[in-house]
Design a protein around this motif. Structure first.
Motif, PDB file in Angstrom:
ATOM      1  N   ARG A  89     -11.763  -3.285  10.601  1.00  0.00           N
ATOM      2  CA  ARG A  89     -10.378  -3.365  10.161  1.00  0.00           C
ATOM      3  C   ARG A  89     -10.272  -4.015   8.790  1.00  0.00           C
ATOM      4  O   ARG A  89      -9.209  -4.036   8.196  1.00  0.00           O
ATOM      5  CB  ARG A  89      -9.552  -4.152  11.160  1.00  0.00           C
TER       6      ARG A  89
ATOM      7  N   GLY B 128      -5.774   1.508  14.145  1.00  0.00           N
ATOM      8  CA  GLY B 128      -5.858   1.252  12.721  1.00  0.00           C
ATOM      9  C   GLY B 128      -5.272   2.333  11.838  1.00  0.00           C
ATOM     10  O   GLY B 128      -5.346   2.255  10.615  1.00  0.00           O
ATOM     11  N   SER B 129      -4.679   3.361  12.436  1.00  0.00           N
ATOM     12  CA  SER B 129      -4.147   4.455  11.620  1.00  0.00           C
ATOM     13  C   SER B 129      -2.813   4.076  10.984  1.00  0.00           C
ATOM     14  O   SER B 129      -2.292   4.799  10.155  1.00  0.00           O
ATOM     15  CB  SER B 129      -4.007   5.724  12.456  1.00  0.00           C
TER      16      SER B 129
ATOM     17  N   LYS C  67       0.349   2.856  12.664  1.00  0.00           N
ATOM     18  CA  LYS C  67       1.561   3.307  13.358  1.00  0.00           C
ATOM     19  C   LYS C  67       2.725   2.334  13.139  1.00  0.00           C
ATOM     20  O   LYS C  67       3.874   2.741  13.065  1.00  0.00           O
ATOM     21  CB  LYS C  67       1.295   3.454  14.868  1.00  0.00           C
ATOM     22  N   THR C  68       2.376   1.046  13.048  1.00  0.00           N
ATOM     23  CA  THR C  68       3.437   0.040  13.001  1.00  0.00           C
ATOM     24  C   THR C  68       4.377   0.239  11.820  1.00  0.00           C
ATOM     25  O   THR C  68       5.596   0.155  11.966  1.00  0.00           O
ATOM     26  CB  THR C  68       2.815  -1.375  12.924  1.00  0.00           C
ATOM     27  N   VAL C  69       3.804   0.522  10.672  1.00  0.00           N
ATOM     28  CA  VAL C  69       4.651   0.609   9.495  1.00  0.00           C
ATOM     29  C   VAL C  69       5.556   1.844   9.588  1.00  0.00           C
ATOM     30  O   VAL C  69       6.708   1.833   9.150  1.00  0.00           O
ATOM     31  CB  VAL C  69       3.810   0.585   8.192  1.00  0.00           C
TER      32      VAL C  69
ATOM     33  N   GLN D  14       0.884   9.528   7.621  1.00  0.00           N
ATOM     34  CA  GLN D  14       2.037   8.648   7.868  1.00  0.00           C
ATOM     35  C   GLN D  14       3.315   9.263   7.289  1.00  0.00           C
ATOM     36  O   GLN D  14       4.363   9.253   7.930  1.00  0.00           O
ATOM     37  CB  GLN D  14       1.788   7.265   7.244  1.00  0.00           C
TER      38      GLN D  14
ATOM     39  N   PHE E 256       0.853  -1.207   0.000  1.00  0.00           N
ATOM     40  CA  PHE E 256       0.000   0.000   0.000  1.00  0.00           C
ATOM     41  C   PHE E 256       0.879   1.244   0.000  1.00  0.00           C
ATOM     42  O   PHE E 256       2.079   1.175   0.233  1.00  0.00           O
ATOM     43  CB  PHE E 256      -0.926   0.004   1.219  1.00  0.00           C
TER      44      PHE E 256
END
Ligand code: ADP
Ligand code: MG
Length: 720
Positions: A614, A310-311, A313-315, A284, A278
């Motif tokens: 999600r 779900g925004s 953050k991890t990536v 981000q 994506f």
């Protein structure tokens, strides 16, 4: 911690024991409440005021309105209806009669109330059996012909301190106020900065303190009660300033350390981005740019990234990690639960291993040989990214070269845990002491005003945009009476191969939940439905549906197994307590029922609801409530129906609950404010910031004194 003692001691630093009437016992009780010096007494402010500046004729009393009256004892009756009781009827020239009623009294007290004795009483009359009565009034005997002057000022009522009666407290504060220095000696804020944006001026500290402790009889009691009086605003301003300065000082202290400047060309970053299925959202991108700029500096970053569930953050964290890996250094990523950490591990391995980055795993359940091996890889630097739980923070874990420490869902960790991880990277190898950059993430959005005040020691970024293609969760509130309809709806959903969460708010009677909803109100009386019972009921009501159960009493391994099975589609309906709250990602789950939703706070409801919506399917969330609803509960449910924006919800939460509960005292000490209230006094913050800038630049010594005055020296924040 006592303020630095010089000799002769300035008034503010004099110990309370210097006052008359303070023996070792009283001093000890006061010290237990943090009251050590005269200054502490000046800042020990009344909770409320009693107006004893006038007398109200008894015939004019109104139920519910506190008054002072004076009258003559007309009759005394001692009874034992259900428990011992004393009734004293008094009358005055207005020909009114009032009953003073006591349930607790001593024999000596009874004999005081001889018929004909004149007395003065203060209290709130309520309708009783024989007209108005005051239960347990405070009173003073004036004798038969007695007369006593009325007070000139409103009477302050101080917070109760065990072992120090109200009269003693008042005497001590009076003495302390008598030693209040003149304005020049007391004032720490520059005069010219006391103007408010609206053109009005705040009073000096001396004036504000005197107003608070001894409000004149014509003082604006309504404003004082609402805590909007200029005197209170003046004190709130200084207190907020003190806290802000203290946080700024920590930040300055952190800046004294060095960190690795991670300013590589970003080859790994580019490769990761290219491999992602994506595009990053604008938010981000923006936050990653901020992180990248921070990490390129040789000073340690301390940045909070807040972003709704779900925004994504991890990536963003993974991209930041690539900058450290590219520089040949290590990254740690800690999550509060094993399940969440596992999810991160799976994501990071999926993204990074194709790029040749070695991702290691360290959690409590990694033991024996496997653990020894991981520890070795972490220590020799083979492990480039280490994902784990609290286990990462333990003593046995030594990093080769930790350059970036990432903490997810940081509100679930204490400050000391974050620091423990940071200290893993502290090194003094080449004669320079270094600490890792710190990235903390939270899905509990904090209103901007609050973030500015609470986190002045760190930078805050917001990922305030969700990835495209998410359909908003439709939220409805449903009375518990309509449970049967709901169960039918679940049957249909499961038949369509959708997965469903059913969240119960309590299991058995005594689940220890630190985030339990505020007590009080009718909600309190509603017994929570035990998850176990619900599980059994739903299993019986829904033949053919695979129902599973997960709750906080289960062993971690059992919990993980149930969650994993649900994630893999091996069960259809998961009955759960709030253990599923944090971060769990099951995209196929598209319906959530939250039982007794009226009991939960807004942020918790929001977090729970974030578990659905999600995936691509349209999702819904059913807030099942037990009526009647309290005003607060109704507002919470309405807010949930109206918005899914975490920041809007956080603002509303702040409005409904106040900042202490929102942030928890563990992290900030915010609940320890004496006068200030962030929700109420948020308007003062721009001025607080301006004052802080001014003081730090022109008068750092004053800044120190302001912090010491309100926070009591460095002790409380020393470790942060
Ligand atoms: P949170 O901020 O709650 O931690 P995650 O990082 O778990 O959110 O991301 C939620 C989901 O969204 C993950 O499946 C992730 O891969 C996906 N995701 C993240 N960023 C994007 C994006 N820009 N576009 C589409 N999906 C994304
Ligand atoms: Mg997350």
């Amino acid at each position: 911690m006592p303020v630095v003692v010089r000799s002769p001691e300035p008034a503010f630093a004099q110990p309370i024991s210097a006052l008359s009437g303070v023996g070792p016992k009283v001093a000890e009780k006061l010290a237990a409440r943090g009251l050590l010096t005269l200054q502490d007494l000046w800042l020990h402010l009344p909770l409320r005021y009693e107006d004893r500046t006038s007398l109200t004729p008894i015939a004019r009393l109104q139920p519910g309105v506190a008054v002072q009256v004076e009258g003559v004892v007309e009759a005394v009756e001692r009874g034992f209806r259900y428990r011992p009781m004393l009734r004293v009827a008094i009358g005055d020239a207005s020909r009114g009669t009032l009953v003073l009623r006591f349930f607790h009294f001593r024999a000596a007290q009874v004999s005081q109330f001889a018929v004909g004795t004149r007395l003065r009483a203060y209290g709130t009359p309520r309708p009783g059996q024989h007209g108005l009565e005051i239960v347990h009034p405070s009173y003073k005997l004036l004798g038969v012909e007695g007369e006593a002057p009325l007070s000139e000022t409103l009477e302050p009522v101080y917070p109760a301190i065990e072992g120090v009666g109200p009269a003693v407290m008042r005497k001590l504060i009076t003495q302390a106020l008598d030693r209040l220095p003149d304005q020049a000696a007391l004032e720490l804020l520059p005069e010219h900065l006391l103007g408010l944006p609206d053109g009005s001026r705040l009073p000096s500290l001396r004036e504000a303190l005197l107003t608070m402790h001894r409000p004149a009889r014509d003082a604006d009691v309504a404003a004082l009660s609402a805590c909007t009086h200029p005197a209170q605003r003046r004190l709130a301003l200084e207190e907020l300033l003190a806290h802000h300065l203290s946080l700024r000082r920590q930040r300055i202290a952190l800046q004294q350390h060095r960190a690795y400047a991670l300013s590589g060309r970003g080859g790994l970053v580019a490769r990761l981005r290219a491999a992602l299925p994506f595009e990053l959202t604008g938010a981000q991108e923006r936050v990653f740019t901020q992180l990248r700029a921070d990490l390129a500096r040789p000073q340690p970053m301390l940045r909070l990234v807040q972003g709704d569930v779900g925004s994504g953050k991890t990536v963003v964290a993974a991209l930041a990690a690539m900058l450290a890996v590219e520089a040949g250094r290590q990254v740690a990523l800690a999550a509060p639960t094993e399940l969440l950490a596992e999810q991160h591990l799976a994501n990071l391995r999926g993204w990074l291993e194709p790029l040749g980055v070695r991702v290691a795993w360290l959690a409590g359940k990694v033991t024996g040989k496997a653990r020894a091996k991981v520890l070795e890889e972490v220590a020799d630097g083979t492990a480039q990214v280490v994902v784990g739980t609290h286990a990462l923070m333990q003593d046995a874990v030594a990093f080769h070269d930790l350059a970036l420490a990432i903490v997810d869902e940081q509100h679930r960790f204490g400050v000391h845990q974050r620091l423990a991880l940071r200290d893993k990277g502290a090194r003094a190898g080449d004669g320079v002491s270094r600490v890792p950059h710190q990235l903390v993430m939270t899905a509990t959005p904090i209103p901007r005003t609050l973030a500015m005040a609470a986190y002045a020691d760190l930078d805050v970024s917001a990922i305030d945009e969700l990835p495209p293609g998410r359909t908003p969760v439709q939220t409805i509130a449903l009375s518990a009476e309509r449970r049967p309809e709901l169960i039918e709806r679940i049957r249909v959903a499961c038949a369509e191969r959708r997965q469903v969460y059913w969240v119960c708010t309590l299991i058995e009677e005594a689940e220890e939940d630190p985030k339990a909803p505020p007590r009080g109100g009718p909600a309190n009386r509603v017994e929570a439905q035990a998850a176990q019972t619900t599980f059994e009921q739903l299993t019986a009501a829904l033949p053919g549906v695979r129902v599973a159960l997960v709750h906080g009493r289960m062993k971690p391994a059992e919990k993980q197994a149930v969650m994993r099975a649900f994630k893999q589609g091996e069960s259809d309906l998961l009955v759960a307590t709030t253990v599923i709250e944090v971060g769990v990602d099951v995209p196929n789950a598209s319906l959530m029922v939250i039982e007794n939703a009226e009991r939960l706070g807004l942020s918790q409801l929001h977090q729970l609801r974030g578990r659905v919506g999600r995936g691509a399917a349209a999702s819904s969330c059913v807030l099942l409530y037990q009526g009647p609803l309290s005003q607060m509960a109704r507002e919470r449910l309405d807010t949930m129906r109206q918005t899914s924006d975490g920041f809007v919800i956080a603002e509303k939460d702040l409005e409904l609950r106040g900042p202490g509960e929102l942030l928890g005292t563990r992290q900030t000490g915010l609940a320890a404010f004496r006068v200030a209230d962030l929700a109420r006094d948020a308007g003062l913050l721009p001025q607080v910031h301006a004052l802080a800038d001014h003081l730090l630049e022109h008068a750092p010594a004053l800044a120190e004194r302001i912090t010491a005055r309100w926070i009591g020296g460095a002790a409380r924040y020393a470790s942060a």
